[in-house]
Enzyme design. Structure first.
Site, mmCIF file in Angstrom:
data_model
loop_
_atom_site.group_PDB
_atom_site.id
_atom_site.type_symbol
_atom_site.label_atom_id
_atom_site.label_comp_id
_atom_site.label_asym_id
_atom_site.label_seq_id
_atom_site.Cartn_x
_atom_site.Cartn_y
_atom_site.Cartn_z
ATOM 1 N N GLY A 124 30.199 46.449 45.185
ATOM 2 C CA GLY A 124 31.647 46.489 45.061
ATOM 3 C C GLY A 124 32.100 45.994 43.712
ATOM 4 N N GLU A 125 33.224 46.532 43.256
ATOM 5 C CA GLU A 125 33.757 46.145 41.961
ATOM 6 C C GLU A 125 35.262 46.164 42.002
ATOM 7 O OE1 GLU A 125 32.753 48.743 38.785
ATOM 8 O OE2 GLU A 125 33.229 47.286 37.219
ATOM 9 N N GLY A 126 35.857 45.125 41.472
ATOM 10 C CA GLY A 126 37.308 45.052 41.408
ATOM 11 C C GLY A 126 37.758 44.563 40.051
ATOM 12 N N PHE A 167 39.029 41.677 39.285
ATOM 13 C CA PHE A 167 38.777 40.268 39.014
ATOM 14 C C PHE A 167 37.406 39.784 39.465
ATOM 15 C CE2 PHE A 167 43.398 40.743 39.717
ATOM 16 C CZ PHE A 167 43.805 40.504 38.415
ATOM 17 N N SER A 224 33.113 41.104 40.965
ATOM 18 C CA SER A 224 32.139 42.106 41.399
ATOM 19 C C SER A 224 31.312 41.498 42.523
ATOM 20 C CB SER A 224 31.228 42.520 40.233
ATOM 21 O OG SER A 224 31.972 43.120 39.194
ATOM 22 N N LYS A 250 29.570 37.094 45.227
ATOM 23 C CA LYS A 250 30.842 37.468 44.607
ATOM 24 C C LYS A 250 30.964 36.759 43.262
ATOM 25 C CE LYS A 250 35.825 37.653 45.548
ATOM 26 N NZ LYS A 250 36.884 37.408 46.551
ATOM 27 N N ASP A 278 46.978 39.178 52.078
ATOM 28 C CA ASP A 278 46.437 40.499 51.742
ATOM 29 C C ASP A 278 45.592 41.028 52.894
ATOM 30 O OD1 ASP A 278 46.143 42.746 50.202
ATOM 31 O OD2 ASP A 278 44.430 41.979 49.070
#
Length: 531
Positions: A34-36, A38, A40, A59, A146
Site C-alpha cells: 500500500g502507498e499513500g 503520508f 507506505s 507502516k 475517517d
C-alpha cells in the site's frame, strides 16, 4: 505486478532498510502492499520468540509527519487497540526522523469486490463488528474521523475485523488518550472561532449556507477541538485505477496549527468592477480592524448585523456582508462521501457522532449495493446529494441545531430508505442467460421511474453522477459491467427486516445530538441474535 513495478518495490524496500537499519535483523520485507500521501505499508515476515514466523504490516511514515501526531496515533493503538476489532500495535522503530509502526497483518478483502456477494446475515455481522469497534474507541474518547471500508479490514473466511489508521484521530473533552489532550490544547491556543458564512458564491444551484446568529446555542453531545482541514484526503472512485488503500495510509494527518483553506471565498465569475470596488471600500472602513487569514479586511462588529442575510446568492459576485465576515476555522477531516453534515457545514463542535454517520454511509452501501454511494467534488454538492436522500426540510432543521442556516431553492422530499435501497439493489441483481437483458432493462426502468418522481437524480456510480450533473439521463450506461461476471448473493435480501432500515435511519440522523451512539446501536433489535 509488472517487472518494472517489482524492481521499484525492491528499491523502496532497500531504502527502508537503510533508513531504519534495525528492521533488517528482525523482518524480511516481502513486498509493498500500500502507498499513500503520508506513508507506505509493507508486508513483512518476522520470527517470534517461539521460533514461528508471523506476518506483520509495517507502516513507514514520511519524515515530515509531526512527532506529536505520530505519538498520538501510537497511543491510540496501544491503549484502545488489540480488542473489540480495533487494530493493535506490536512494535515501533525509530531512526532519526523515520518511524515504522509494526502491526499484526490481517489479510482482507476489498470492500468493492465482495459488496454484491455478501448475504444479508454477513452484512449484519459486518455492521455489528464495525459498531463494536466504534464503541470501544469512543469509550476512550477517541474520534476516528475517517471511518470507511478501507479503514475497516474484513477477512471474510476467518470472520475477523480490524479498525485501522488513527492518523486523523482527535479527542473528546474527556478523552483518556493523553496525547490527544495535548493536540486539543495546541489547537485551542492557536485557533479562535469566529462567525463566518459559506455563502457568497454559486457553488451549487440549489444549496446555500449562511451563519446562524451567535445567540443560537449549538446543541451537540460534546464539545470538539479545532483542527486543520485535511482537504487533500480522497479515496479512489469506484472503478478508478488509483491504488487501493491499505491500513488507511492515504489519510495520515500532518499536524498544522493554521489551516489554509480559502476555497470558501471562490466565485465562479467574479465581477471585475463592482467586486474590486466593494473590496476597497470594505478595506478603508476597517483599517483598525484585524485581518482574516485569507487577507480580506474585516469590518468592525457594529458595521453590520450578524443575522443580516447576504444578497449575493445566485449572483456572480461576493457581497460586502460576506466579505466582512471572518473565515471559519473548523475540523474538516475524513474522506469525500463519508463526511457528516456537521463536517460539511464546518460546524466547530464535532463529536463521536461523525464516526456514526460514516458507519451509516457504509450500511447504506451494503443495503443498496452501491459503492461509492456519494461522489461529490466539493462540500456544497456533497450536502446537496445528502439532501436528495434525507430531504431539504430535515437538513434545514438539523443545521439550525448546530448554528447554521441552509437555504434551498426547492423543496426536496426525503426518500423512503427501503424503496431506495431495494430499487438500487435490483439494478445489479442480474441473472445470467436469456433473462439477463430483460432483467437489466427492467431494473433501469425502475430507476428511471424512481428518479422522475421528484425530478432529482439518484446517487449512482461516478459515471451516472457526472452525466446527470450535465443534464443527460443514461442510467443503463451506469450499470457496472462486473456484475455480469460475479454472481450476486441473494441470500436473505428478499426478506430484509424493517429493523435494518430503522437502524439506517438512526445512523443517518442529520442532527448529531439525536444520532444514535455505537453503544445504543449494538442494542438495536436488528442485532438481537448477536452476543
Amino acid at each position: 505486478m509488472s517487472l518494472g513495478d517489482s524492481t521499484e518495490d525492491e528499491r523502496e524496500i532497500e531504502k527502508l532498510y537503510e533508513a531504519v537499519p534495525q528492521l533488517r535483523n528482525i523482518f524480511y520485507i516481502k513486498s509493498k502492499i500500500g502507498e499513500g500521501t503520508f506513508s507506505s505499508v509493507y508486508l513483512a515476515i518476522g520470527r517470534l520468540r517461539s521460533g514461528e514466523d508471523a506476518k506483520f504490516a509495517l507502516k513507514h511514515l514520511i519524515p515530515t509527519s509531526h512527532p506529536t501526531r505520530i505519538a498520538a496515533e501510537l497511543q491510540c493503538l496501544s491503549v484502545s487497540g488489540g480488542e473489540d476489532n480495533v487494530m493493535g500495535v506490536k512494535y515501533c522503530f525509530r531512526n532519526k526522523d523515520h518511524v515504522v509502526i509494526v502491526m499484526p497483518y490481517l489479510e482482507h478483502e476489498c470492500f468493492a469486490d465482495i459488496l454484491h456477494n455478501l448475504s444479508f446475515e454477513e452484512t449484519k455481522e459486518y455492521m455489528f463488528n464495525l459498531l463494536k469497534a466504534l464503541r470501544r474507541i469512543h469509550y476512550f474518547g477517541i474520534v476516528h474521523r475517517d471511518v470507511k471500508p478501507s479503514n475497516f479490514l474484513y477477512n471474510r473466511k476467518l470472520k475477523q475485523f480490524a479498525l485501522v489508521d488513527f492518523g486523523l484521530a482527535q479527542g473528546t473533552p474527556d478523552t483518556k488518550i493523553e496525547l490527544l489532550k495535548v493536540l486539543r490544547t495546541n489547537k485551542q491556543e492557536s485557533c479562535s472561532l469566529k462567525p463566518y458564512t459559506l455563502s457568497g458564491n454559486r457553488v451549487h444551484p440549489n444549496v446555500l449556507l449562511v451563519n446562524q446568529p451567535s445567540s443560537k446555542k449549538q446543541s451537540v453531545k460534546q464539545q470538539w477541538s479545532l483542527t486543520n482541514p485535511e482537504d487533500q484526503v480522497k479515496e479512489g472512485l469506484f472503478g478508478a485505477s488509483t491504488p487501493r488503500s491499505v491500513f488507511g495510509e492515504r489519510n495520515f494527518n500532518v499536524y498544522s496549527a493554521f489551516p489554509n483553506d480559502t476555497s470558501t471565498l471562490k466565485t465562479i465569475k467574479p465581477s471585475k468592477v463592482v467586486d474590486v470596488t466593494n473590496r476597497k471600500l470594505a478595506a478603508k472602513k476597517s483599517v483598525s480592524a484585524k485581518c482574516t487569514n485569507a487577507g480580506v479586511a474585516r469590518k468592525p462588529a457594529n458595521a453590520f448585523q450578524v443575522n443580516q442575510v447576504c444578497d449575493c446568492y445566485a449572483r456572480d459576485q461576493v457581497c460586502n456582508i460576506c466579505l466582512a465576515r471572518a473565515r471559519q476555522v473548523a475540523p474538516r477531516a475524513g474522506t469525500p462521501g463519508f463526511r457528516a453534515p456537521e463536517v460539511l457545514t464546518k460546524c466547530p463542535d464535532q463529536t463521536t457522532a461523525i464516526d456514526i454517520w460514516s458507519a451509516g454511509i457504509i450500511f447504506l452501501s451494503l443495503l443498496s449495493g452501491r459503492y461509492h454511494f456519494f461522489n461529490a467534488g466539493d462540500d456544497m454538492n456533497a450536502l446537496a446529494q445528502i439532501m436528495t436522500i434525507r430531504g431539504s426540510k430535515e437538513t434545514i432543521q438539523a443545521a439550525k441545531c448546530f448554528g447554521k442556516t441552509v437555504l434551498c431553492s426547492k423543496d426536496i422530499p426525503a426518500k423512503e430508505l427501503r424503496t431506495l435501497c431495494e430499487g438500487l439493489r435490483k439494478a445489479v441483481s442480474f441473472k445470467s442467460g436469456e433473462q439477463h437483458e430483460a432483467q437489466k432493462q427492467k431494473a433501469v426502468l425502475q430507476l428511471k421511474i424512481m428518479e422522475n418522481q421528484d425530478g432529482w437524480f439518484l446517487p449512482e456510480s461516478s459515471n451516472l453522477h457526472q452525466e446527470n450533473s450535465t443534464g443527460s439521463n443514461s442510467c443503463s450506461e451506469s450499470i457496472p459491467d462486473q456484475m455480469d461476471t460475479e454472481p450476486v448473493n441473494v441470500e436473505g435480501w428478499d426478506r430484509v427486516p424493517e429493523e435494518a432500515y430503522h437502524l439506517l435511519d438512526r445512523l443517518l440522523d442529520m442532527n448529531p445530538a439525536t444520532r444514535i451512539t455505537a453503544e445504543e446501536a449494538l442494542l438495536h433489535p436488528l442485532f438481537k441474535n448477536f452476543s
